[in-house]
Design an enzyme around this catalytic site. Structure first.
Site, PDB file in Angstrom:
ATOM      1  N   GLU A 290       0.336  -1.186   0.042  1.00 31.46           N
ATOM      2  CA  GLU A 290      -0.264  -0.218  -0.065  1.00 31.46           C
ATOM      3  C   GLU A 290       0.735   1.156   0.442  1.00 31.46           C
ATOM      4  O   GLU A 290       0.522   2.044  -0.118  1.00 31.46           O
ATOM      5  CB  GLU A 290      -0.803  -0.462   1.002  1.00 31.46           C
ATOM      6  CG  GLU A 290      -2.113  -0.961   1.624  1.00 31.46           C
ATOM      7  CD  GLU A 290      -2.284  -1.646  -0.135  1.00 31.46           C
ATOM      8  OE1 GLU A 290      -3.186  -0.223  -0.801  1.00 31.46           O
ATOM      9  OE2 GLU A 290      -3.064  -2.104   0.243  1.00 31.46           O
TER      10      GLU A 290
ATOM     11  N   HIS B 119       1.734   2.062  -4.026  1.00 32.24           N
ATOM     12  CA  HIS B 119       0.487   2.720  -4.362  1.00 32.24           C
ATOM     13  C   HIS B 119       0.461   4.192  -4.087  1.00 32.24           C
ATOM     14  O   HIS B 119       0.164   5.433  -4.388  1.00 32.24           O
ATOM     15  CB  HIS B 119      -0.805   2.216  -3.664  1.00 32.24           C
ATOM     16  CG  HIS B 119      -1.279   1.239  -4.536  1.00 32.24           C
ATOM     17  ND1 HIS B 119      -0.764   1.172  -6.085  1.00 32.24           N
ATOM     18  CD2 HIS B 119      -1.605  -0.451  -3.952  1.00 32.24           C
ATOM     19  CE1 HIS B 119      -0.741  -0.773  -6.342  1.00 32.24           C
ATOM     20  NE2 HIS B 119      -1.584  -1.401  -4.785  1.00 32.24           N
TER      21      HIS B 119
END
Length: 683
Positions: free
Chosen positions: A460, A463
């Site tokens: 994450e 991202h």
């Protein structure tokens, strides 16, 4: 609008297929009452000669004491046909009460003495002769009463069973010859009446259908210039946009009978039933004209003809043919307006969509930011909201949400507030409900190992960093490694405004962000997991649309390759041929791979140059589990967070409650949520 209500029913028609018959069956109760009366009368007929039964020695004692009355009341020896036992009928003196005279005849008490004349005849004659008495033989025939008592209970049981199942037989089709009757129901709007005030977010669609109501109220206004009201209106839109709600609002506003039926109600297991129900439906409409008939999910019966798989008779096509003829055939139905709803207009038969049948197609689309705000206000009136809650924040944060999803957001927020014991719904519950509706509920109970948590945190973080570094991406909302729905972690984006188009540079940057999780895993761990499966699928879908539909490939140019449809139609797709050669197919695959490989290499280059920030964000996620956009910016710019979030509170599963960390007050939704299929990205 006049004060006349839709609930006013027309006079009962003996040919009415709906059978406006009272459920209270008076005739059945009358028959059962008569049967009981006959049974009781039979019993009373059989027992009309009964009196006080005594034994033979007791009778002898009465004779000795002189208590047997012999004046004008001779003894009778009664014998019935159905019994070999004789009964001696006599009268004895009764006890005298206060105020009665001895000669009062009411003191007689009838007695019965069972005797066997074959063995006691001489004894009986001698006893009566000694007491100067004699008997009169009497034969009684009660065959009718016995027959009734034997047969009538069976008849009574059969009658009860018949009247008990009579209503069920009616509901199952009102007899074997009623399958062809229409199942359309006339709506009564006395309770829970829906009007146009309850419909928000679809202003244009509401204006178009409101013309139907205006025409039915004042036809001369439109006929003055020679105009004719549409015979049919087809409402098209995605699921949850409010098509059926709009039809209910028309029923609430119109001062005419309103029939409602589903497309699946025309289809039965028997051939020809659907067409018969269509004809019967229009017959009902003609009797109540002017009227409105609403057919929900018309694609169940209105699919394109000639695309059925296999041979044989097609019941659905016959039903559709009957519908086409009734809507615009030799005998047109004046005053019957058809309103239909579907979310699959691509499969409808062209003959159904031509002018003269469905003259007007009303598109009920997803609401914009003003429409979402209006929808939220409508549903917020039904719950208790805290003072100061700005629904505009939620409206900007929910682009791409349908009306049904927005209603679900309000309902989920109310349930969350009730579980937490709050007196009113706050903005925190609304934001959590929004995330739950779109991405699923947090699964804090999911037991993840420290290695999996670390892998998810770096995934994450990849991202999030790329989303902040690239120019043509949507603003970051928050990043979490708390499992939500099917994902182990989620990176959420917030577009600044509703988007209806996407530029090529935006698409390319979305591909780079989608590759960020897989690249981060490879850089940090030297290995990859299957957690990027959703990212790869989303990136492939975007890249293929860029090449085949949107003409964004320099090599293949502005040519559409393939028959791209939002939904598949099995029979049509199986017979369709590919519109490009094998060589072109290979070029398409190569071009799609080139887009994704370019995005992967760019993501790898950016993350390698920001490896320190990648570690900082991943470690912060491992510590706090959820970070908002401000936290990510602080870590990337300053290396630390100026206002760190509170430490997560472990869930209390013993009490079946999950204590979520308090949200940061700066975590507002002033921009919105990413629409469509481009968000979120995660494991």
């Amino acid at each position: 609008m006049s004060d006349k209500k839709l609930s006013q029913q027309p006079e009962k028609n003996p040919n009415d297929p709906k059978g406006n018959e009272s459920s209270f069956n008076i005739r059945g109760l009358l028959f059962i009452g008569i049967a009981f009366a006959i049974i009781f009368s039979a019993f009373s007929l059989k027992s009309s000669t009964k009196g006080e039964r005594i034994t033979w020695p007791a009778f002898e004692q009465l004779l000795k004491d002189g208590n047997i009355i012999n004046d004008e009341v001779p003894l009778e020896l009664v014998r019935t046909q159905d019994s070999s036992e004789e009964m001696l009928i006599a009268y004895r003196k009764g006890s005298m009460e206060k105020g009665q005279k001895p000669e009062d005849s009411s003191l007689k008490v009838k007695i019965e003495v069972p005797v066997n004349i074959d063995f006691q005849k001489e004894e009986l004659i001698k006893l009566l002769k000694d007491n100067e008495l004699q008997y009169t033989p009497k034969y009684v025939s009660n065959a009718f009463g016995s027959l009734i008592i034997a047969i009538l209970p069976i008849i009574l049981i059969l009658l009860i069973l018949y009247f008990f199942f009579r209503q069920q037989m009616k509901m199952a089709g009102r007899g074997a010859m009623s399958f062809g009757k229409s199942k359309a129901k006339m709506l009564s709007m006395d309770n829970k009446k829906v009007t146009f005030k309850d419909v928000a977010g679809v202003t244009e669609a509401k204006e178009e259908v409101s013309e139907l109501v205006d025409f039915l109220k004042d036809p001369k206004k439109f006929q003055r210039l020679g105009g004719q009201i549409p015979k049919g209106v087809l409402m098209i839109g995605a699921p949850g946009t409010g098509k059926t709600l709009l039809a209910r609002a028309i029923a609430g506003e119109a001062d005419v009978p309103f029939f409602s039926i589903s497309g699946s109600d025309f289809v039965e297991m028997f051939v020809g039933v659907g067409a018969s129900r269509v004809r019967d439906m229009f017959e009902q409409g003609k009797k109540h004209a002017p009227c409105l008939i609403f057919i929900d999910e018309i694609d169940a019966v209105g699919r394109h003809r000639g695309h059925g798989l296999g041979g044989g008779h097609d019941e659905r096509e016959q039903t559709l043919n009957a519908l086409l003829v009734e809507m615009d055939g030799f005998e047109t139905q004046e005053g019957v307006i058809i309103i239909a709803a579907t979310n699959r207009p691509d499969v409808l038969d062209p003959a159904l969509l031509r002018p003269g049948r469905f003259d007007r197609q009303v598109t009920v689309g997803l609401p914009d930011v003003r429409g979402r705000h209006a929808i939220l206000e409508v549903h917020a009136k039904k719950v208790k909201m805290s003072e100061g809650v700005d629904l505009e924040v939620i409206a900007r944060g929910t682009p791409g949400y349908s009306g049904a999803e927005l209603a679900n957001v309000i309902n989920e927020a109310a349930l969350m507030a009730a579980r937490q014991g709050l007196k009113a719904i706050t903005l925190d519950e609304l934001e959590e409900a929004r995330d739950k509706v779109r991405w699923g509920r947090e699964r804090r109970s999911l037991a993840l190992s420290e290695k999996e948590k670390e892998n998810t945190a770096y995934h994450e973080a990849g991202h999030a960093i790329l989303n902040e570094l690239l120019e043509y991406t949507d603003p970051l909302h928050k990043v979490t490694i708390i499992p939500r729905g099917p994902a182990l972690g989620v990176t959420m984006f917030l577009p600044e405004e509703d988007k209806y188009t996407q530029r090529k540079f935006e698409m390319l940057d979305h591909l780079v962000v989608a590759m960020g999780g897989r690249v981060a895993e490879e850089i940090v761990f030297g290995d990859v997991t299957n957690g990027a499966g959703g990212d790869i699928k989303m990136a492939t879908d975007i890249a293929r649309k860029m090449v085949c539909q949107w003409g964004m490939s320099d090599d293949l140019g502005m040519v559409e390759y393939g028959n791209h449809q939002e939904h598949t139609f099995l029979a049509r797709d199986m017979t369709a041929s590919r519109s490009y050669s094998e060589g072109t197919a290979q070029k398409i695959d190569n071009e799609v791979k080139r887009f994704i490989d370019t995005a992967y290499n760019k993501a790898r280059e950016l993350l390698l140059s920001h490896r320190e920030e990648l570690d900082l964000i991943a470690n912060a996620l491992l510590e706090f589990e959820t970070l908002n956009a401000n936290h990510i910016k602080d870590l990337m710019e300053d290396g630390e967070m100026g206002d760190p979030p509170p430490s997560p509170v472990p869930p209390d599963f013993d009490n079946h409650k999950v204590k979520s960390p308090k949200k940061d007050e700066d975590d507002s939704l002033d921009e919105g949520v990413n629409p469509g299929d481009l968000a979120p990205v995660g494991v």
